[in-house]
Design a protein around this motif. Structure first.
Motif: not given
Ligand code: ZN
Length: 381
Positions: A66, A329, A331, A340, A343, A345
């Protein structure tokens, strides 16, 4: 086969340690895959499990995937939304209508399990009749209260949902092997593609089609799907224009970024996202349908067991389904590189997210789940 599958489930329960056997078995039925598929995907689950273990246990250094970027609009969960409790079954599809309200597609009391289809891909419960519930529900974007509901006695096992810029509703049904277009305000389809309950791979048939993406001109794309490995391109009347066949293993979701002529798919069991050109731009030198889009090319990018994709601007949003150890999750990826960006959730984590949609104004993101049956709203700040 059932005994073999139970052995696999026992192995999963054993490997996961934290999952009691009974939980793992019930999870098996939530996975929307039959036992044979379970055997196919087991290696990728184990790899994903291994990737998420602490490096002290695996001896591996986990790369930072990330990249921090303050300009990225990271989705932020909207708490206490929706304001009402929804009486729905597995929510398999979500879209945003022309008024920016989220629309969901659910299956009432029907669930996809090992007995839903025979080995030839025919739906095994035709005699049960269509789903009696209103399967399509519109919610208010601000409060989540009920705006509209319809869609009873139409579908057997609906899967994908899209609402196009004109307000037409599109649904795929994996039991019927059909794709439907309902004009805005109509409960009768103006377009029906495929032959009811007959799977196939020719120009007139689908095999468990999963999703639809529609351009502003009415040209649309169907991901087909669970058994075929193709994206089909149709003109607004439903005439087949072109087919792109890829090395897919369940092409589960498709999204269109029209201004970039990009069409991205969730290649679920290959755990990758693949982007191609939609071929919507006319004129010499314009990319043709199926030619590779972005730096990842036709090989796509290995990202994990991806269930659905949606795009806005330069960002591609995706949800990942893995019910073990809280590894499900969402992304955000850069559309061109598929790198990426973030991220995300909800605060309680995801269970089995199945679809994702972004509002036309780019202000909201919605994720629906097939277990627990729920919808989550995120603000794109
Ligand atoms: Zn699915």
């Amino acid at each position: 086969m059932e005994r073999y599958a139970n052995v696999v489930v026992a192995v999963i329960a054993l490997l996961c340690c934290l999952q009691p056997f009974s939980q793992a078995k019930s999870l098996k039925t939530q996975l929307e895959i039959d036992e044979r598929q379970l055997l196919n995907v087991l290696p990728s689950w184990l790899e994903r499990l291994r990737n998420n273990l602490p490096s002290s246990l695996t001896g591996r250094v986990k790369p930072l995937s990330v990249s921090p970027d303050v300009s990225i609009r990271k989705p932020a969960e909207v708490l206490n939304w929706p304001s009402i409790e929804l009486d729905v079954g597995q929510i398999t599809g979500v879209a945003v209508d022309e008024k920016s309200n989220p629309v969901i597609l659910h299956r009432g009391n029907v669930k996809w399990d090992g007995g839903s289809f025979n080995s030839a891909g025919h739906y095994a419960k035709v005699e049960d009749g269509p789903i009696k519930n209103d399967t399509i529900v519109t919610l208010d974007a601000a409060t989540g209260s009920l705006v509209d509901h319809w869609g009873s006695n139409l579908f057997y096992m609906p899967h994908g949902l899209e609402v196009d810029a004109e307000g037409n509703t599109w649904v795929t049904d994996v039991a019927l092997h059909q794709v439907f277009k309902f004009p805005k305000g109509s409960r009768v389809p103006s377009l029906t593609l495929g032959e009811a309950f007959v799977p196939g791979s020719d120009e007139k048939h689908f095999c468990k089609p999963t999703d639809v993406a529609v351009s502003s001109s009415g040209i649309f794309f169907v991901s087909d799907g669970y058994c075929n490995k193709r994206i089909m391109k149709f003109d607004p009347t439903g005439r087949l224009l072109d087919v792109y066949t890829g090395a897919f293993n369940i092409v589960h979701s498709v999204t269109l970024m029209e201004e970039k002529d990009a069409l991205c798919v969730a290649d679920r069991e290959h755990s990758r996202i693949v982007c191609i050109h939609a071929g919507l731009k006319q004129g010499p030198g314009q990319p043709t349908f199926g030619s590779p889009y972005g730096s990842a090319g036709h090989k796509g990018k290995n990202v994990g067991r991806v269930f659905a994709v949606a795009a806005k601007g330069q960002q591609l949003y995706a949800v990942f389904g893995s019910i073990f150890l809280g590894m499900s999750d969402g992304k955000t990826f850069d559309l061109d590189s598929l790198n990426t960006l973030s991220r995300w959730t909800p605060s309680n984590g995801f269970g089995s997210p199945h679809d994702v949609a972004v509002s036309r104004d780019g202000e909201a993101l919605y994720v629906v789940q097939i277990g627990p049956n729920s919808i989550h709203k995120f603000a794109l700040e």
